[in-house]
Write an enzyme that holds these catalytic residues in place. Structure first.
Site, short mmCIF file in Angstrom:
data_model
loop_
_atom_site.label_atom_id
_atom_site.label_comp_id
_atom_site.label_asym_id
_atom_site.label_seq_id
_atom_site.Cartn_x
_atom_site.Cartn_y
_atom_site.Cartn_z
N SER A 1 0.87 -1.15 0.14
CA SER A 1 0.00 0.17 -0.05
C SER A 1 0.68 1.21 0.05
CB SER A 1 -1.06 -0.12 1.17
OG SER A 1 -1.47 1.22 1.42
N TYR B 1 -2.74 -0.62 9.98
CA TYR B 1 -2.82 -1.32 8.64
C TYR B 1 -1.55 -0.50 7.99
CZ TYR B 1 -3.93 -1.34 3.55
OH TYR B 1 -3.89 -1.44 2.23
#
Length: 276
Positions: free
Chosen positions: A145, A158
């Site tokens: 990400s 995350y």
């Protein structure tokens, strides 16, 4: 000549990657990756929690196998490995986030993110890398990400997990010694159900899953490249890692919080604009 080498690499990839196991295949980027791999004639194992959605994808890919697995459940991950112990291509794309201030999140929410985004991915990498070393070939593609490129308040767990994925992928790429090629795709924000489930506000300009999936296939086909930042704003995102201090991120976050609060107050007043 370079084009010929690229075509040869792609042809080799298509002939070598006979079986692909794809996690998170029910939607988003990896659904598009699975469809692209299906068009190449690979045998696919489609893994996810939503069996209905997996069956819909499988219906578009002849011979593919939908397999329901909750990657937050260690026993379920071991059952997945036992059922499908060998693959030529592993794509770790399953992941989720819960937006919120770290100290205000419940421990079960944090633990579940760690189990899916970090532990399950690591377990699958460990098993299939060992199997691929025995086979003498294989590719592992981990989906990271762009959250790893700067401080990510409200997505701390995350982003930290994806930083781990990025670092793990780089190290395993070296340990693979050419026999097992380990890669990491770093997508910029992409249109999918991910943001909605995470509780994140929708952005005005988002990448489309098919665009990011095309980048994933290019990375798989490239023998020498181990990572790729993909999508619109990729270059700008890369620069933020080096030029934006944490203090700037703090200012930006505070401004976003004020905007959300004003928007929420506007909604609660029936949409009427009052005098501040």
């Amino acid at each position: 000549e370079m084009r010929s080498q690229s075509n040869n690499s792609k042809a080799e990839a298509e002939s070598t990657h006979r079986v692909a196991l794809v996690t998170g295949a029910s939607s988003g980027i990896c659904r598009e990756v699975a469809l692209s791999l299906g068009r190449r004639g690979l045998s696919l194992v489609l893994v996810g929690r939503d069996l209905v959605a997996l069956r819909e994808v499988a219906a578009l890919i002849p011979g593919s196998i939908p397999y329901r697995c909750d990657l937050a459940d260690e026993a379920a991950v071991e059952a997945l490995i036992e059922r499908f112990p060998v693959a030529d291509l592993l794509i770790n794309a399953a992941g989720f986030a819960r937006a919120g201030v770290f100290a205000e999140c419940s421990w079960p929410e944090i633990q579940c993110q760690v189990e899916v985004n970090l532990l399950a991915l690591t377990r699958l990498c460990h098993h299939f890398m060992k199997a691929m070393r025995v086979q003498g070939h294989g590719v592992i593609l981990n989906i990271g990400s762009s959250a790893v490129l700067s401080a990510s308040p409200d997505l701390a767990v995350y982003a930290a997990a994806k930083s781990f994925v990025h670092s793990l992928s780089r190290s395993l790429a070296i340990e693979g010694e050419g026999r097992v090629r380990v890669k990491c795709l770093i997508p910029c924000p992409t249109e999918s159900a991910f943001a909605q489930r995470a509780g994140l506000p929708r952005r005005s300009r988002m990448n489309q899953p098919a665009e990011i999936a095309a980048a994933a296939l290019r990375l798989i086909d490239n023998d020498s490249r181990i990572e790729m930042l993909a999508g619109r704003l990729a270059r700008i995102k890369a620069l933020t890692k080096f030029v934006l201090p944490v203090s700037f991120t703090t200012i930006l976050r505070n401004r976003l919080k004020r905007n959300r609060a004003e928007h929420k107050n506007g909604d609660s007043s029936g949409g009427q604009s009052g005098v501040p």
